[in-house]
Design a protein around this motif. Sequence first.
Motif, PDB file in Angstrom:
ATOM      1  N   ALA A  90      33.466  40.933  21.335  1.00 41.30           N
ATOM      2  CA  ALA A  90      33.852  42.134  22.061  1.00 41.30           C
ATOM      3  C   ALA A  90      33.749  41.877  23.526  1.00 41.30           C
ATOM      4  CB  ALA A  90      33.350  43.278  21.477  1.00 41.30           C
ATOM      5  N   VAL A  91      32.639  41.356  24.075  1.00 41.76           N
ATOM      6  CA  VAL A  91      32.352  41.151  25.651  1.00 41.76           C
ATOM      7  C   VAL A  91      33.198  40.086  26.198  1.00 41.76           C
ATOM      8  CG1 VAL A  91      29.998  42.249  25.238  1.00 41.76           C
ATOM      9  CG2 VAL A  91      30.313  39.952  25.208  1.00 41.76           C
ATOM     10  N   LEU A  92      33.765  39.425  25.526  1.00 41.94           N
ATOM     11  CA  LEU A  92      34.259  38.057  25.879  1.00 41.94           C
ATOM     12  C   LEU A  92      35.762  38.415  25.911  1.00 41.94           C
ATOM     13  CD1 LEU A  92      32.241  35.453  24.036  1.00 41.94           C
ATOM     14  CD2 LEU A  92      32.722  35.546  26.720  1.00 41.94           C
ATOM     15  N   ASN A  93      36.396  39.454  25.535  1.00 46.06           N
ATOM     16  CA  ASN A  93      37.670  39.708  25.660  1.00 46.06           C
ATOM     17  C   ASN A  93      38.168  40.911  26.409  1.00 46.06           C
ATOM     18  OD1 ASN A  93      38.788  37.478  23.679  1.00 46.06           O
ATOM     19  ND2 ASN A  93      37.292  38.572  22.261  1.00 46.06           N
ATOM     20  N   PRO A  94      38.094  40.724  27.621  1.00 48.48           N
ATOM     21  CA  PRO A  94      38.343  42.037  28.629  1.00 48.48           C
ATOM     22  C   PRO A  94      39.581  42.640  28.868  1.00 48.48           C
ATOM     23  CG  PRO A  94      37.866  39.857  30.101  1.00 48.48           C
ATOM     24  CD  PRO A  94      37.721  39.642  28.603  1.00 48.48           C
ATOM     25  N   GLN A  95      40.535  41.695  28.171  1.00 49.72           N
ATOM     26  CA  GLN A  95      41.905  42.180  28.092  1.00 49.72           C
ATOM     27  C   GLN A  95      42.248  42.995  26.836  1.00 49.72           C
ATOM     28  OE1 GLN A  95      40.989  39.553  26.737  1.00 49.72           O
ATOM     29  NE2 GLN A  95      42.052  38.619  25.279  1.00 49.72           N
ATOM     30  N   ASN A  96      41.208  43.171  25.801  1.00 50.34           N
ATOM     31  CA  ASN A  96      41.352  43.954  24.807  1.00 50.34           C
ATOM     32  C   ASN A  96      41.373  45.631  25.046  1.00 50.34           C
ATOM     33  OD1 ASN A  96      40.477  45.583  22.315  1.00 50.34           O
ATOM     34  ND2 ASN A  96      40.965  43.523  21.406  1.00 50.34           N
ATOM     35  N   LYS A  97      42.155  46.253  24.544  1.00 54.57           N
ATOM     36  CA  LYS A  97      42.457  47.640  24.843  1.00 54.57           C
ATOM     37  C   LYS A  97      40.841  48.569  24.672  1.00 54.57           C
ATOM     38  CE  LYS A  97      44.260  49.093  20.445  1.00 54.57           C
ATOM     39  NZ  LYS A  97      45.377  49.799  19.834  1.00 54.57           N
ATOM     40  N   ASN A  98      40.007  47.930  23.750  1.00 55.24           N
ATOM     41  CA  ASN A  98      38.853  48.589  23.348  1.00 55.24           C
ATOM     42  C   ASN A  98      37.719  48.155  24.306  1.00 55.24           C
ATOM     43  OD1 ASN A  98      40.097  50.189  21.275  1.00 55.24           O
ATOM     44  ND2 ASN A  98      39.902  48.232  19.925  1.00 55.24           N
ATOM     45  N   PHE A  99      37.830  47.093  25.155  1.00 55.53           N
ATOM     46  CA  PHE A  99      36.813  46.461  26.008  1.00 55.53           C
ATOM     47  C   PHE A  99      35.873  47.582  26.605  1.00 55.53           C
ATOM     48  CE2 PHE A  99      35.131  44.853  29.835  1.00 55.53           C
ATOM     49  CZ  PHE A  99      34.219  43.757  29.332  1.00 55.53           C
ATOM     50  N   GLY A 100      36.508  48.543  27.340  1.00 56.19           N
ATOM     51  CA  GLY A 100      35.867  49.420  28.021  1.00 56.19           C
ATOM     52  C   GLY A 100      35.015  50.509  27.198  1.00 56.19           C
ATOM     53  N   ASP A 101      35.477  50.728  26.319  1.00 56.33           N
ATOM     54  CA  ASP A 101      34.594  51.672  25.172  1.00 56.33           C
ATOM     55  C   ASP A 101      33.567  50.731  24.507  1.00 56.33           C
ATOM     56  OD1 ASP A 101      36.297  53.864  25.628  1.00 56.33           O
ATOM     57  OD2 ASP A 101      37.482  53.337  23.626  1.00 56.33           O
ATOM     58  N   TYR A 102      33.802  49.583  24.346  1.00 56.52           N
ATOM     59  CA  TYR A 102      32.553  48.817  24.092  1.00 56.52           C
ATOM     60  C   TYR A 102      31.587  48.629  24.914  1.00 56.52           C
ATOM     61  CZ  TYR A 102      30.063  45.148  21.270  1.00 56.52           C
ATOM     62  OH  TYR A 102      29.185  44.440  20.581  1.00 56.52           O
ATOM     63  N   ILE A 103      31.840  48.251  26.067  1.00 50.66           N
ATOM     64  CA  ILE A 103      30.875  48.126  27.101  1.00 50.66           C
ATOM     65  C   ILE A 103      29.960  49.588  27.499  1.00 50.66           C
ATOM     66  CG2 ILE A 103      30.467  47.558  29.540  1.00 50.66           C
ATOM     67  CD1 ILE A 103      31.217  45.171  27.889  1.00 50.66           C
TER      68      ILE A 103
END
Length: 481
Positions: free
Chosen positions: A206-219
């Motif tokens: 999850a932290v290696l895919n900054p283009q994913n729409k859920n990236f911000g929520d995960y961080i």
Amino acid sequence: MKKFLDDDFLLQTKTARILFHEYAENEPIFDFHNHLSPKEIYEDKPLGNLSNAWLDHDHYKWRAMRAFGIDEGLITGHLNKDGSVKSIEERGGKEAAEKADYERYLSFVKTLEGSIGNPLYHWSHLELKRYFGITEPLTEQNALKIWNKCNELLLKDDYTPRKLLLKMGVRELCTTDDPLDSLEWHKKLSLEWKDCKVRPSFRPDAVLNPQNKNFGDYISKLQEMDGRKFKSVKDMILALGRRMDYFKENGSVVSDHSLESDFYLPCDESDVDYSFEKAWIGKSLKDEEIQKYRGYVLVELGKLYAQKGFVMQIHLGALRDNNSLMKEQSGINIGEDSLNDFSFISELGSVLNAIYSAEPGAKTILYNLNPKDNEALATMAANFRNCQFGPAWWFNDHKDGIEEQIRVYSRTSVLRCYVGMLTDSRSFLSYPRHEYFRRILCNYIGNLVENGEYPWQKEVLGKIVKDISCKNAEDFFLKKI
């Protein structure tokens, strides 16, 4: 004509038969990569009927059934969109569910009969033989008889997940887990079940895919769990390091990454900080920014793995969830995946060079999905100490693919050091795949000996196949350098 699936299945020579039956056959299993549920292992509930045990989580079988033209309702119609199995009530009650399960099973039987040359045919019959004592080929004609026999056994106490693992000699296994996981079930298992060690694996995709729409929520969730404010990408890396410590406290010895597109460009930390901040607030990144960010994070994580005694697994080249309509209807990981084809070797070399230059004691294991990359990946692995060309993965996990992977490993490295096989499966009935691999390995060596390409040194070769079956993996993943 040889009998199908006899005791010498796949063993073409006397040498192969000696090596397998006297040295490899009864070795325990250290399964260093799978997708089993630690919750299901802990709860240790019966698997249900043969349709549940075989088809609830197995995208290999789903893919074959689609190719045979089976209706999707009989493939993933029993699943919720999140991948969980629908309850009896959701499926119309017990009678309706049982009828649907038999129809689903029978659809797979019809599929299997025509799957000549597909590893599913071998795997499924090895599973019937090893778990249920069934030696006759499965057909439409005997499907009901085999259904009834397997279901009768699956009701018994010695057919729960834990008993099935022990039946196959599984000594340790490594599940696949998100860094945010509480590891609740691993903790409970470590306290209550000593017969098999269930270890978590650290998978921070999850932290290696900054283009994913859920990236911000995960961080944001990672920051909240860590209890410290992230002012830079370095702060995020340090937080992941603390999660590694938590995983290590709970038995973890390995991480895992899936790299499916370009993942490295040289960069400055300030560039990565800017990209990290942009992605966190939901802004799109350019391809170049994504590559720089991924490369930086991979290298920093690789250094931490080495410092903390983790093996870093890298899976390369999957093209996932290609059918958008099926993804919308049934979710991800349902068997709509294929080989990718991108040139990653120079990028991988840069990542490994940066990790090993900083941490010479690093350990890595590399897997490729596209067989065209076998030689390139194997020779790349051989550039670095304690870097392994991993076993045949996913679409390569069949007789030809395993044989070729062993041949490539043999001619680019030292076969004695090979770490052997894994299941990479979500099914508790998948462990005969280790036997399948061992038979192929012994047959490969046996042919070399009987062709006069290697001397017959029974004890030497016996120790080699015995160590590849289990000990080498235990040493590679558990012993400190």
